[in-house]
Design an enzyme around this catalytic site. Structure first.
Site, PDB file in Angstrom:
ATOM      1  N   SER A 103       0.822  -1.205   0.000  1.00 30.70           N
ATOM      2  CA  SER A 103       0.000   0.000   0.000  1.00 30.70           C
ATOM      3  C   SER A 103       0.857   1.257   0.000  1.00 30.70           C
ATOM      4  O   SER A 103       1.649   1.474  -0.915  1.00 30.70           O
ATOM      5  CB  SER A 103      -0.955  -0.041   1.198  1.00 30.70           C
ATOM      6  N   ASP A 155      -2.408   6.558  -3.634  1.00 33.30           N
ATOM      7  CA  ASP A 155      -1.339   5.911  -2.888  1.00 33.30           C
ATOM      8  C   ASP A 155      -0.736   4.800  -3.741  1.00 33.30           C
ATOM      9  O   ASP A 155      -1.086   4.632  -4.913  1.00 33.30           O
ATOM     10  CB  ASP A 155      -1.828   5.424  -1.522  1.00 33.30           C
ATOM     11  N   ASP A 197      -0.865   1.533  -4.137  1.00 29.67           N
ATOM     12  CA  ASP A 197      -1.668   0.527  -4.850  1.00 29.67           C
ATOM     13  C   ASP A 197      -2.985   1.103  -5.349  1.00 29.67           C
ATOM     14  O   ASP A 197      -3.818   0.380  -5.893  1.00 29.67           O
ATOM     15  CB  ASP A 197      -1.921  -0.690  -3.969  1.00 29.67           C
TER      16      ASP A 197
END
Length: 469
Positions: free
Chosen positions: A119, A260, A262
């Site tokens: 992430s 962000d 992902d």
């Protein structure tokens, strides 16, 4: 057989240090203070073992695998596929893609999926977000314990056959799905700056922009690069949106967006470069969906400003609050058949995206709303009314429970809610204090009816949290 450290199994995902990128003597490892309390390395042999465990947990004939821009992504994808195929499961490799792409294929084809990602975390980490068929998340209480126990035991049944691996380009189909959420012809020739931060958000974003040719888009850092050479993969940190805000002002853009690492979270700034809080975006997107689905239910997280329930009620919808965290938001959305849900953190969830979060549908909704309003982004936000919020303020404390107890005692005359830390509500102000999952940190979100009152109450509560009152 490689041993897998149990610390990699977390509440909502798998998260680990990549051994090739960091070791116990590295500057990054030292910077973390005492990372051994919550971080552990995971090599590709361990990833293969997790793949074998997932085969049993999923119980499905086929699994989709994708990965973000991280340097270890391709190797982890191959290792995960090896573990799954050893157990007789077929694998579809999607290559680089966003987490919400995995949610799409899992929901559309009712098959499990895994996104290899950490992430918004630094480049030295990687991990996995896992879903059963129907985009139902694996987490603690929903399969993570079983996965952990089977992998740690290292006992896997013999497979009757070996699975096979195929590759698929799902991007065009996925963007077709996204475009159903707006009417592209209603979008004016707005000027937009979009920052993918060298993550994978630029992959669907570029295709979306190609399908709305009247948009004038400045694309920043759309090339996936796991070194994240331009800024970190978390746009909710102020230092990571400097380039975006400068470009918005320089280009005279109507708004800016950033994803962000992902791309399951999206962040907005207005035409002046001013960041827009996630709960205000929630209110805007709720308005968009309540126009399409009158009377629908909207779910929002317990930290949010009154702007969300106020506007949901004004639009004839039903506001439902829930504790922070995607598993709770998704569960409540399913229970209420809610059309949309939003979190302050920039996660936005959609019934028609299989109740999963998505980083692109909010952008599309905002573009259409901005086009239809004929106003600027700052004016569109101002149309929501005056709300005075503190933003999230973190305090490191020696005893988290003692802080929560002090709050409960001090504000015993208020309406109290204990679903997530302590939520305190009075007619003219309210706040939530909740502990961090990993650190001795208390997070405060507070709102009042005026800026002066917000600041006074904020300081009052912070003094109690920090043991100064």
């Amino acid at each position: 057989m490689a041993a897998v450290d149990p610390r990699v199994f977390r509440n909502y995902d798998i998260r680990a240090l990549v051994p090739e990128l960091v070791d116990e003597h590295s500057e990054f490892y030292a910077m973390l203070g005492d990372p051994k309390a919550f971080l552990a390395p995971l090599d590709t042999e361990g990833v293969t073992q997790i793949g074998r465990g997932l085969a049993g947990l999923f119980g499905a004939p086929k699994v989709y695998i994708g990965y973000d821009a991280r340097l270890s992504g391709p190797a982890w994808a191959r290792a995960l596929a090896e573990g799954l195929t050893q157990q007789g499961v077929d694998v579809v490799l999607l290559g680089r893609c966003t987490t919400d792409t995995i949610y799409y294929v899992s929901g559309k084809y009712n098959l499990p999926g895994v996104e290899i990602t950490a992430s918004h975390s630094p480049k030295e980490l990687n991990g996995m977000k896992m879903v059963r068929g129907g985009a139902q998340v694996i987490g603690m209480g929903s399969g993570m314990e079983e996965l952990r126990d089977s992998v740690l035991a290292g006992r896997f049944p013999e497979a009757e056959r070996e699975g096979h691996v195929e590759e698929q380009d799902i991007l065009p189909e996925y963007v077709d799905h996204l475009m159903q959420f707006i009417d592209p012809e209603k979008v004016r020739p707005l000027r937009l700056v979009a920052d993918a931060g060298n993550g994978v958000g630029g992959l669907p974003a570029h295709e979306i922009f190609r399908r709305i040719p009247q948009l004038k888009v400045t694309e920043l850092f759309f090339e996936p690069d796991g070194h994240f050479p331009n800024h970190g993969p978390n746009p909710f940190e102020p230092e990571n949106i400097v380039t975006l805000t400068e470009a918005v002002k320089r280009e005279g853009a109507d708004l800016g967006v950033a994803w962000d690492g992902d791309a399951d979270r999206v962040f907005f700034v207005d035409e002046t470069g001013k960041p827009i809080p996630g709960d205000f975006i929630t209110a805007l997107v709720a308005r968009h969906f309540l126009q399409r689905f009158p009377g629908a239910t909207i779910v929002y997280d317990i930290r949010a400003s009154w702007v969300v329930p106020d506007w949901v009620k004004k639009m004839g919808g039903v506001p439902v609050s829930e504790r922070v965290g995607h598993s709770f938001i998704k569960r409540t959305m399913r229970a209420h058949n809610a059309v949309f849900g939003g979190e302050v953190s920039g996660h936005y969830y959609f019934r028609d995206h299989f109740y999963a979060d998505n980083g692109f549908i909010p952008m599309l909704a905002v573009l259409q709303m901005l086009s239809e309003s004929g106003t600027s982004m700052s004016q569109l936000i101002a149309s929501l009314g005056e709300y005075y919020i503190s933003g999230e303020i973190n305090s490191t404390v020696p005893d988290v429970q003692a802080v929560l107890d002090r709050i409960k005692e001090r504000y015993a005359d208020a309406k109290l809610d204990f679903r997530d830390g302590v939520t305190v509500e009075y007619p003219d102000w309210h706040f939530n204090v909740r502990p961090s999952a990993n650190d001795p940190v208390i997070r405060l979100n507070l709102e009042a009816k005026s800026q002066q009152e917000m600041e006074r109450r904020r300081d009052e509560v912070l003094a109690i949290i920090r043991g100064q009152a």
